[in-house]
Structure formats: C-alpha cells, structure tokens
Design an enzyme around this catalytic site. Structure first.
Site, PDB file in Angstrom:
ATOM      1  CD  GLU A 156     -11.498   5.676   2.421  1.00  0.00           C
ATOM      2  OE1 GLU A 156     -11.570   5.233   3.570  1.00  0.00           O
ATOM      3  OE2 GLU A 156     -10.974   5.051   1.484  1.00  0.00           O
ATOM      4  CG  ASP A 180      -7.779   4.822   2.205  1.00  0.00           C
ATOM      5  OD1 ASP A 180      -7.397   5.990   2.015  1.00  0.00           O
ATOM      6  OD2 ASP A 180      -8.067   4.384   3.332  1.00  0.00           O
ATOM      7  CG  ASP A 206      -7.593  -0.412   0.631  1.00  0.00           C
ATOM      8  OD1 ASP A 206      -8.634   0.178   0.271  1.00  0.00           O
ATOM      9  OD2 ASP A 206      -7.168  -0.368   1.794  1.00  0.00           O
ATOM     10  CD  GLU A 265     -13.849  -2.326   2.905  1.00  0.00           C
ATOM     11  OE1 GLU A 265     -15.069  -2.151   3.057  1.00  0.00           O
ATOM     12  OE2 GLU A 265     -13.334  -3.453   2.757  1.00  0.00           O
ATOM     13  CE1 TYR A 291      -4.473   3.507   2.812  1.00  0.00           C
ATOM     14  CE2 TYR A 291      -4.055   1.454   1.642  1.00  0.00           C
ATOM     15  CZ  TYR A 291      -4.884   2.259   2.406  1.00  0.00           C
ATOM     16  OH  TYR A 291      -6.137   1.805   2.755  1.00  0.00           O
ATOM     17  NE  ARG A 299      -6.304  -0.065   6.976  1.00  0.00           N
ATOM     18  CZ  ARG A 299      -6.658   1.197   7.190  1.00  0.00           C
ATOM     19  NH1 ARG A 299      -6.595   2.080   6.191  1.00  0.00           N
ATOM     20  NH2 ARG A 299      -7.076   1.585   8.377  1.00  0.00           N
ATOM     21  CG  HIS A 343      -0.650  -1.419  -2.915  1.00  0.00           C
ATOM     22  ND1 HIS A 343      -1.416  -1.695  -1.816  1.00  0.00           N
ATOM     23  CD2 HIS A 343      -1.512  -1.003  -3.878  1.00  0.00           C
ATOM     24  CE1 HIS A 343      -2.699  -1.460  -2.094  1.00  0.00           C
ATOM     25  NE2 HIS A 343      -2.771  -1.046  -3.342  1.00  0.00           N
TER      26      HIS A 343
END
Length: 696
Positions: free
Chosen positions: A9, A82, A84, A86, A298, A300, A344
């Site tokens: 990203e 990433d 997740d 999104e 990470y 989030r 996660h």
C-alpha cells in the site's frame, strides 16, 4: 529467470519489504485504494440488489497504468495490502484492475515487516478472502447510502455543507448525551472527616466510614458539627487489624483501542497522532546498519494473542535482566473478547530484544516515546504478577468507625517495567498511608487532630478523545480501524470541538443530533449500531450474505428518510449578533462556529464575504505590552493564549493566564490544575512564586 511483482500500500512499506526479497522481486506501492464508489453520484444501484459501481479514483490513472505494465511483464503477482478488511478489499480491487485470475493464490498476508514474516508469507499465498471483501463492501455501501441520502436532507433542512455518517453520528451523540447529563446534573453537598492519629508505631490518617454498623453519610455543616460534638473527648481504639496479600496481574499487550487510550493518557497524543506514529513504526524505519526494519506488528487489531517466538524473546530478556522470579511458571497468554480476529496478533515489538535504548538517536522523539510504551507494555505482560501487602486498620469511637488503608509492594514483578495509567493520569493504586504493621488490635490511640472537609458531587466528566475511544469500543461502535478517523471527522465537520483536551458538542452538533434523534432513532441507537457491526462480522465469517445485511438496514431507513423529509420543517440557526461593525458594508457582524472555534462573519454573505477572528479575552494583561490576552488557536486547532496586539506584540502562553500578576515580581502567573489542587504559578523562572487557590 522468473520475475515476481509484489504490490503493497505505501512506499515506506515497499522500501522495507524490498530489503528482504531478492533481485527476482519488484515491489511497488498502490498508495491505498485505486478503485472506489464515485464521489459525484450515489454509486449504488438500489433497484438491482445494491450492486456497487466502482470506478478508478481520479488522479490515479498513471499509477494504474504503471502497475498494469509491471503486472504484464511479471510471471507472478502477489497482492500484499494490509491484513484487514480494508486491505483485503484493496487486494480485490487490484486483482480486477490488473486482470488477475480470481481463483489464483496471489494474496499474501503478514502482521509484521520482518524478513522471517515476509519470506513465510511469500511461501504461503492464498486466494483473496471474498467473505472479508464482502464485509468491507457492506460497510462501504451502507455508509454511502446513509451519507449520500441523509446529508442532502440536512442541507435542505438546516444548512448546506452538512453531512451525516452512520458511525460518526453515533459518536457525536455520545458527546452530546454526556453534555446533557452535565447540564442536568444537580450538585449535592457532602462532608468527610479525617482523624490524624498517633499510635506506638507513628502517626497515620483514618477516615470516618460508619456509625452503628451502617455507612455514614454527612450532608451538611450542621450534621458534621453534631458528629464532632459526639466525638469530642472520646477514646479512639483499634478494633481490628487485617492484613492481606493481593496479587496484581499485568495488563495485556496493546490492541488498537488500548494503545490510543494509553498514548493519550501518558504521552498526550491524539488517536490520530498515535496511529500515524504507529504506522511509521510498523512500515519500517532506517536503523542504519540493519537497514529499514519494521519495529512493531500491525497496529489495527483487536486481538491480544502473542506469537510463540515473541514470547520466547521476551522470556530471554526478562530472565537476563531480572532473573527467574520475575518470569511466570509458564508463558502468559490473554483471552480475546468478543469476535476479535484470532489470526491477528496484539501490537508488540517485532524484536523484544530491540530495547528503546538501542533506538535512541535513530527514531524521532515521539516515535521513540510510542515505541517505548509498546515495548514496555509487551515485556510487562510476560512478567510475574506483582505482590502487594494490604493493611486495613479499623478504629472504634463508641458507635463510630474510622478506617485506614495502605498497601505496600512486597514483590514488584511486572511493575518493575510498566504500570498502566488511568484517565486521571495517576496511579490506580490506593493512596499511600504511613501505617505500619506495628499497629495492634486493642491499642489505644491519641487523637492529634480531626479535619472536616466540605465537598460537592461533580457531574460526569466530558469525554476526552481517549475515553471516547473506550466508550465506542465498549458499546461496539466501529472497529479498530475506524476509532481515530471517526473522532477526527466529527471535529473537522464542526459538530464537536476540543477544549482543554475535552470534547464538547457545538451548537451545530446539538441541532443535528436533536433532529436525528427525533426522526432517525435507529441511526443513533447504540445497540442497533453495535448489532449491525456484529452482522458485518457474520459476513466476514461467511455466515451472512452482504447484500441481505444491506437490504435489512436500507428498507426501514428509506421509509424513515421519506417520512422525515415531509415532517421536518426548515431549522433556522440564529446567529448571535455582535457589536463589531463590518468595515466593508457597515452591518453588525455575527458570531459563527468554525472548525477552530468561533469567528466573526458579515451577515451580508455572499455579497460581502468579510470575516475576522473573534477574540475571547481571558481577563489578564499581556506582561510585555499590557494589552488584553486573548484565546487563539494554532493551525492544528490547539488552544493557546496570545496578545491582542499581535503581530506587533508576539507574546504567547500555552497555559491559561491567571487574572492577577505575581505579588512578588509582578510577572504573569498561569493557572495549573491537578486532581489534588488548583494553583497560580509565576512564569518568571527566577521567582516561581506559587499560590494554592483550591485544594481538591
């Protein structure tokens, strides 16, 4: 030789990952989303099962062209956005833009940017997780339907430029509800009584707690005087001494919400700043000889799970620096709450042996402060419990009972490294007392002094950014990735302002929330919003079709929208008229609220567009030129105090000026408040005269 393209990203992440891959790999950045719903239209086909219309984001054409060319010349493409929802959606959009086979295993996922993690991810590619993509699509479509259909209603009924969001509106409601509680709060008087007592082992303080075995409440000076009269000349005797061992567990390693809260409490960072710095630590920073390295996992996440390798490193550090007694009998794992992402990990250092001291002079001051917080919290989470000795002494005076408590640390355990803060910014431990174990039951005590004190109950505190994050998490409003942007958005839109770190609703926020409460109760209902989050989780788990979730929400919403359009009349926001005259057209200027607080504007808009700052005097004189000091705001919206004579006089103070100058040197004094007291402190470093105004 085959060539592999890896798409991440951000350029920072691309730079970090390139280091761990050989010359056969090319790493490029997508710069986030490349495809989205169009800005100029709804972009959702309501008549055809909420089919979204995705288009390339404006200004990204050259980047898409570059990525397509790179993908065409590569033998293999890996999508490494990433880990997740999104990130999964970004990978899915990329696969469509680049014409990749949807059945191919071209998605790689990692939770830390280290050589081991990147190489393991390359070896285990998978297909794009369509369920995760659909959960993101459901959220995106729902937010678009609410935002693009509710906002025009606000434009028509209140004023142009307003907007409403599914999660943001609930956040504003929380702030607004708290303000209503504060307005409705009626303060009540109560009194406390503390005895300063002398025992064989020394002096200590004890508080009056009971009379005749019942909790005692004293609500007036008259009642307090009656109590004092009854205690006069009476004997104070120790009736009971209790000792107890108390074990204190360390807090789990950080998740997104707890990191934002603790960074706010201990470092004064906003959630937005915390996430920006955490992103930098995650994506990788240049450590010199080591090159660019990701320093944390990470950021989030709502999982407190820890990898075995990380626990082994923590164990090695703890044993070598503190010894066996500081490490528990087995590695400590923590249980996740609710629907936390089991795949996660918690937020932790990528290398526990990389201490904050090793990064001094390499990281910026704030990067290092945040890294230290994450590192200490993680190390402490793996250490032994702290053992406290608590001592309770009860003192009888006929029917009255006084009590004294104290606790001492017998074995610090994890406290040797880290102690969790609280919202008051102080230790959550009991107030320390000078009690010792030499106090014994039956011992007669000498009364040195009785100290009565009047108090008044206080309203609930306004939310800070940190406590609003906690409330949103508790209520299930939003997800780790949405807390910081939501709080930023409600301030940017002028619905909420930050004063002295506290969040207050603006008049505009109050009006919008009142209207939504009356006509769109579901949108502002905490339980309804939390239930919708759970439905999005079901979509991600493959247990609910995303279009059905959207349909179940949109059906009642569209009916309510049509009814509200008919029922709501034009809401007039009356501007407060000032005595200031517009120098362009002579009209009395009106007070308006903007992102950075109130300002003056000409009511003749759009013919006359004159605006100017509205200065609120603070009741103190500038120490440089004697003109009034006024409230100003920095470009980032932070409040400070400056001279009305700016720019001729450049005096500024970040602390609230006191109304009177220093009695010793006549220099400016500022107001400093803590939980315990409020005081005026002289700003002259050679004087520093201090006057206590109020004891808590």
């Amino acid at each position: 030789m085959s060539k592999t393209l890896v798409i991440v990203e951000s350029p920072a992440k691309a730079k970090s990952i390139s280091k761990f891959l050989g010359s056969r790999y090319t790493v490029k950045a997508s710069m986030g989303h490349l495809r989205d719903l169009p800005k100029s239209q709804l972009g959702v086909d309501i008549e055809h099962d909420f089919e979204p219309k995705y288009i390339a984001i404006r200004g990204r054409g050259d980047l898409i062209k570059d990525l397509r060319a790179a993908a065409k010349s590569a033998d293999k493409v890996f999508l490494a956005s990433d880990p997740d929802r999104e990130g999964e959606a970004i990978a899915w959009h990329l696969s469509h833009l680049l014409g990749l086979n949807q059945g191919d295993k071209n998605r790689i996922e990692f939770h830390e940017i280290t050589k081991q993690a990147i190489q393991a991810a390359i070896k285990h590619p998978r297909q794009i997780d369509q369920d995760r993509v659909d959960a993101q699509q459901a959220r995106r479509v729902l937010d678009r339907l609410v935002g693009y259909q509710l906002s025009p209603l606000l434009w028509r009924k209140i004023k142009k430029g307003l907007s409403a969001g599914r999660v943001q509106s609930v956040a504003v409601r929380l702030v607004d509800d708290r303000e209503e509680e504060i307005r409705a709060f009626v303060s009540e008087e109560y009194w406390s009584l503390t005895a300063n007592l002398q025992s064989a082992g020394g002096t200590f303080l004890a508080k009056l707690v009971k009379k005749s075995g019942k909790k005692l409440s004293i609500s007036s000076r008259v009642e307090m005087e009656n109590v004092l009269a009854e205690l006069m000349g009476k004997e104070f005797q120790v009736s009971e001494v209790r000792t107890k061992e108390k074990k204190k567990l360390p807090a789990p390693p950080f998740i997104t919400s707890s990191l934002q809260q603790e960074a706010h409490r201990k470092l004064g960072f906003s959630p937005k700043r915390t996430m920006m710095l955490a992103q930098q630590l995650y994506e990788g920073l240049d450590l010199g000889k080591e090159g660019t390295v990701g320093l944390i996992t990470y950021m989030r996440t709502d999982s407190v799970k820890i990898a075995d390798t990380a626990q082994a490193e923590a164990k090695e550090w703890i044993l070598s620096h503190y010894g066996n007694e500081y490490y528990p009998s087995e590695p400590r794992q923590f249980a996740n709450k609710g629907r936390a992402q089991e795949a996660h990990e918690a937020i932790r250092p990528t290398a526990a042996l990389r201490t904050p001291e090793m990064l001094k002079g390499i990281l910026s001051r704030d990067q290092l402060r945040l890294y230290r917080l994450i590192w200490e919290r993680f190390i402490a989470s793996q250490m032994s419990v702290a053992i406290m000795d608590t001592l309770t002494v009860e003192i009888s005076v006929e029917d009255y009972l006084f009590r004294a408590n104290t606790s001492t640390v017998r074995f610090p355990g994890f406290l040797a490294v880290y102690e969790e803060g609280n919202d008051a910014g102080e230790s959550a431990d009991d107030e320390q007392n000078s009690l010792t174990l030499s106090v014994s039951a039956g011992e007669k005590l000498s009364l040195i002094k009785l100290q009565e004190k009047q108090h008044f109950t206080e309203p609930p505190p306004r939310y800070t950014e940190a406590s609003l994050v906690r409330k949103m998490e508790e209520e299930g409003i939003g997800r780790p990735s949405t807390y910081a942007p939501t709080i930023e958005t409600i301030q940017t839109r002028g619905y909420v302002v930050k004063e002295e770190k506290q969040l207050l609703p603006t008049e505009l926020g109050d009006i919008v929330i009142s209207l939504l409460k009356e006509h769109f109760p579901d949108i502002l209902n905490l339980e309804f919003t939390a239930n919708l989050e759970e439905k999005l989780d079901l979509v991600e788990e493959g247990n609910a079709p995303w279009k059905s979730v959207v349909g179940d929400y949109y059906g009642p919403f569209s009916v309510t929208l049509a009814e509200a359009d008919e029922k709501i009349g034009k809401v007039k926001i009356e501007d407060q008229v000032s005595e200031e005259l517009c120098e362009n057209c002579g009209r009395n200027m009106v007070i308006k609220m903007g992102r950075y607080g109130k300002f003056l504007a000409c009511p003749g808009f759009p013919e006359c567009r004159n605006t100017k700052p509205l200065f609120e005097e603070v009741g103190a004189k500038c120490p440089t030129c004697s003109k009034p000091l006024v409230v100003r705001r920095s470009k980032k919206g932070r409040k400070f105090f400056g001279c009305l004579g700016y720019p001729e006089c450049a005096f500024v103070s970040w602390e609230m000026p006191a109304p009177e100058p220093c009695p010793e040197c006549q220099q400016l004094m500022v107001i400093k408040s803590s939980k315990r007291q409020k005081k005026h402190v002289c700003t002259n470093p050679e004087c520093r005269f201090t006057k206590v105004i109020e004891e808590a």
